[in-house]
Design an enzyme around this catalytic site. Structure first.
Site, PDB file in Angstrom:
ATOM      1  N   VAL A   1      26.466 -18.273 -32.510  1.00 43.18           N
ATOM      2  CA  VAL A   1      25.555 -19.359 -32.142  1.00 43.18           C
ATOM      3  C   VAL A   1      25.451 -20.332 -33.311  1.00 43.18           C
ATOM      4  O   VAL A   1      25.938 -20.062 -34.410  1.00 43.18           O
ATOM      5  CB  VAL A   1      24.152 -18.808 -31.775  1.00 43.18           C
ATOM      6  CG1 VAL A   1      24.258 -17.874 -30.572  1.00 43.18           C
ATOM      7  CG2 VAL A   1      23.510 -18.083 -32.950  1.00 43.18           C
ATOM      8  N   CYS A   2      24.801 -21.472 -33.061  1.00 42.79           N
ATOM      9  CA  CYS A   2      24.604 -22.465 -34.127  1.00 42.79           C
ATOM     10  C   CYS A   2      23.635 -21.901 -35.176  1.00 42.79           C
ATOM     11  O   CYS A   2      22.714 -21.193 -34.795  1.00 42.79           O
ATOM     12  CB  CYS A   2      24.029 -23.760 -33.556  1.00 42.79           C
ATOM     13  SG  CYS A   2      25.185 -24.555 -32.425  1.00 42.79           S
ATOM     14  N   PRO A   3      23.782 -22.185 -36.465  1.00 41.01           N
ATOM     15  CA  PRO A   3      24.782 -23.092 -37.013  1.00 41.01           C
ATOM     16  C   PRO A   3      26.100 -22.404 -37.400  1.00 41.01           C
ATOM     17  O   PRO A   3      26.973 -23.040 -37.959  1.00 41.01           O
ATOM     18  CB  PRO A   3      24.090 -23.609 -38.282  1.00 41.01           C
ATOM     19  CG  PRO A   3      23.335 -22.425 -38.786  1.00 41.01           C
ATOM     20  CD  PRO A   3      22.874 -21.694 -37.537  1.00 41.01           C
ATOM     21  N   TYR A   4      26.217 -21.089 -37.097  1.00 42.97           N
ATOM     22  CA  TYR A   4      27.391 -20.358 -37.597  1.00 42.97           C
ATOM     23  C   TYR A   4      28.677 -20.811 -36.925  1.00 42.97           C
ATOM     24  O   TYR A   4      29.760 -20.689 -37.484  1.00 42.97           O
ATOM     25  CB  TYR A   4      27.163 -18.846 -37.469  1.00 42.97           C
ATOM     26  CG  TYR A   4      25.879 -18.489 -38.167  1.00 42.97           C
ATOM     27  CD1 TYR A   4      25.782 -18.623 -39.551  1.00 42.97           C
ATOM     28  CD2 TYR A   4      24.751 -18.127 -37.444  1.00 42.97           C
ATOM     29  CE1 TYR A   4      24.580 -18.389 -40.195  1.00 42.97           C
ATOM     30  CE2 TYR A   4      23.549 -17.890 -38.087  1.00 42.97           C
ATOM     31  CZ  TYR A   4      23.465 -18.018 -39.460  1.00 42.97           C
ATOM     32  OH  TYR A   4      22.284 -17.802 -40.097  1.00 42.97           O
ATOM     33  N   THR A   5      28.540 -21.367 -35.695  1.00 40.32           N
ATOM     34  CA  THR A   5      29.721 -21.943 -35.041  1.00 40.32           C
ATOM     35  C   THR A   5      30.331 -23.020 -35.931  1.00 40.32           C
ATOM     36  O   THR A   5      31.533 -23.037 -36.170  1.00 40.32           O
ATOM     37  CB  THR A   5      29.300 -22.561 -33.703  1.00 40.32           C
ATOM     38  OG1 THR A   5      28.125 -23.355 -33.914  1.00 40.32           O
ATOM     39  CG2 THR A   5      29.028 -21.498 -32.659  1.00 40.32           C
TER      40      THR A   5
END
Ligand SMILES: [Zn+2]
Lengths: 268, 81
Positions: free
Chosen positions: B16-20
């Site tokens: 999920v964001c922000p790891y994307t």
């Protein structure tokens, strides 16, 4: 080096900044910073640098924790009264971030040990509480070409400056000699409101990170002065002086000098 | 015609964001300027945010495509170091 998943999560707010990225974060992890003093300034500087992932932090302090320190020296705590400050800082910073190695140096800096101590580091941060150390650190950094981020606090006012030897000014361009001991405030007068070192220490930590990342403009040839009572910042220009006794064109100080420590030991 | 053949592919489904974006950015940092990265992801918000962030960082988004009920493919060309 490759980031672990844990590092990707820990440093994600750095990595997504265009000015940092994975490359910048790796530079931070590989950097080595020496902090002089684990007191009011050294605590927040070390705290933020440890959180940012500065891989090696040396911290010089020969004092032990006293109750009167805890109103502002946030790396220490009540349970650790009597513990060497450098050891307490190591416990706190390594608990915050296991990527960081903290090297406690429980010595008082003098002209005979300082060059050996600073040799291993890329950047020096001065959070010391006395003029003899401040001038010794300045001279050692100028003579060895080591970047120095200097901070000072008293009562409601703080100062920060970044010294890049020969590229900008040094502390002696600003004040050639330490003030005579009589002009330094006595112990009773040397109060400091607890959050002030937090403001100045955070500014110093930011200067260090900018130097590591080589981003932005360092505070060279300038002195930043913060007044807490009026909530004002001002910058004073401090050009490098060609007749500076240590960084000038024909320096008269070519070796280190210990000033008589006749000063009241203000424990900032 | 743009050349969409990727030089590198990453599968960040499940993130999920922000790891994307963090993973996408780390991948593109390791590539050469002009090379093309293909990102496979399944987080709908990231299908909007990753291309936007890549553009803000100065790279060119060549394609954003929903390939099935859950997955998107985003293709980005690295424009600078
Ligand atoms: Zn100078």
């Amino acid at each position: 080096m490759e980031f672990t998943d844990e590092q990707i999560h820990r440093y994600s707010r750095h990595i997504i900044l265009p000015e940092v990225g994975g490359k910048g974060q790796k530079r931070i992890l590989q950097s080595r910073v020496l902090i002089v003093g684990a007191g009011g300034l050294g605590c927040p500087v070390g705290y933020y640098l440890a959180a940012a992932g500065v891989g090696t932090i040396g911290i010089v302090d020969s004092d032990t924790i006293e109750l009167s320190n805890l109103q502002r020296q946030i790396a220490h705590n009540t349970e650790r009264l009597g513990m060497p400050k450098a050891d307490s800082a190591k416990l706190t910073f390594e608990a915050l971030n296991p990527d960081v190695t903290v090297i406690p140096i429980k010595e008082r800096l003098n002209k005979d040990n300082i060059l050996d101590i600073i040799r291993d580091y890329d950047i020096v941060v001065d959070g010391s509480d006395n003029f003899p150390t401040r001038y010794l650190v300045n001279d050692a950094c100028v003579l060895t070409g080591k970047p120095l981020v200097s901070g000072a606090i008293l009562r409601f006012e703080g100062q920060v400056t970044t010294i890049l030897p020969r590229d900008g000014h040094c502390y002696r361009c600003l004040f050639e000699e330490p003030p005579p001991p009589g002009l330094v405030p006595s112990c009773q007068e040397a109060g400091v409101l607890g959050a002030l070192p937090g403001v100045i220490g955070a500014l110093q930590a930011m200067e260090v990170l900018k130097l590591i990342l080589q981003k932005g403009e360092p505070l060279k040839n300038q002195l930043l002065i913060y007044n807490a009572l009026t909530t004002s910042f001002r910058k004073v220009r401090v050009p490098r002086r060609s007749d500076c006794p240590v960084c000038g064109d024909s320096p008269t100080i070519t070796e280190l000098h210990d000033y008589e420590a006749e000063y009241c030991q203000m424990r900032f | 015609m743009e050349d969409l053949r990727p030089d590198k592919k990453i599968d960040i489904r499940g993130l999920v964001c922000p790891y994307t974006f963090v993973k996408s950015k780390l991948a593109i940092e390791d590539m050469e300027v002009g090379e093309v990265l293909e990102i496979l992801l399944d987080y709908e918000e990231a299908a909007r945010n990753v291309p936007k962030s890549m553009q803000e960082h100065g790279h060119t988004v060549l394609k954003v495509e929903k390939v099935n009920d859950k997955d998107w493919i985003i293709v980005v060309r690295k424009e600078h170091d």
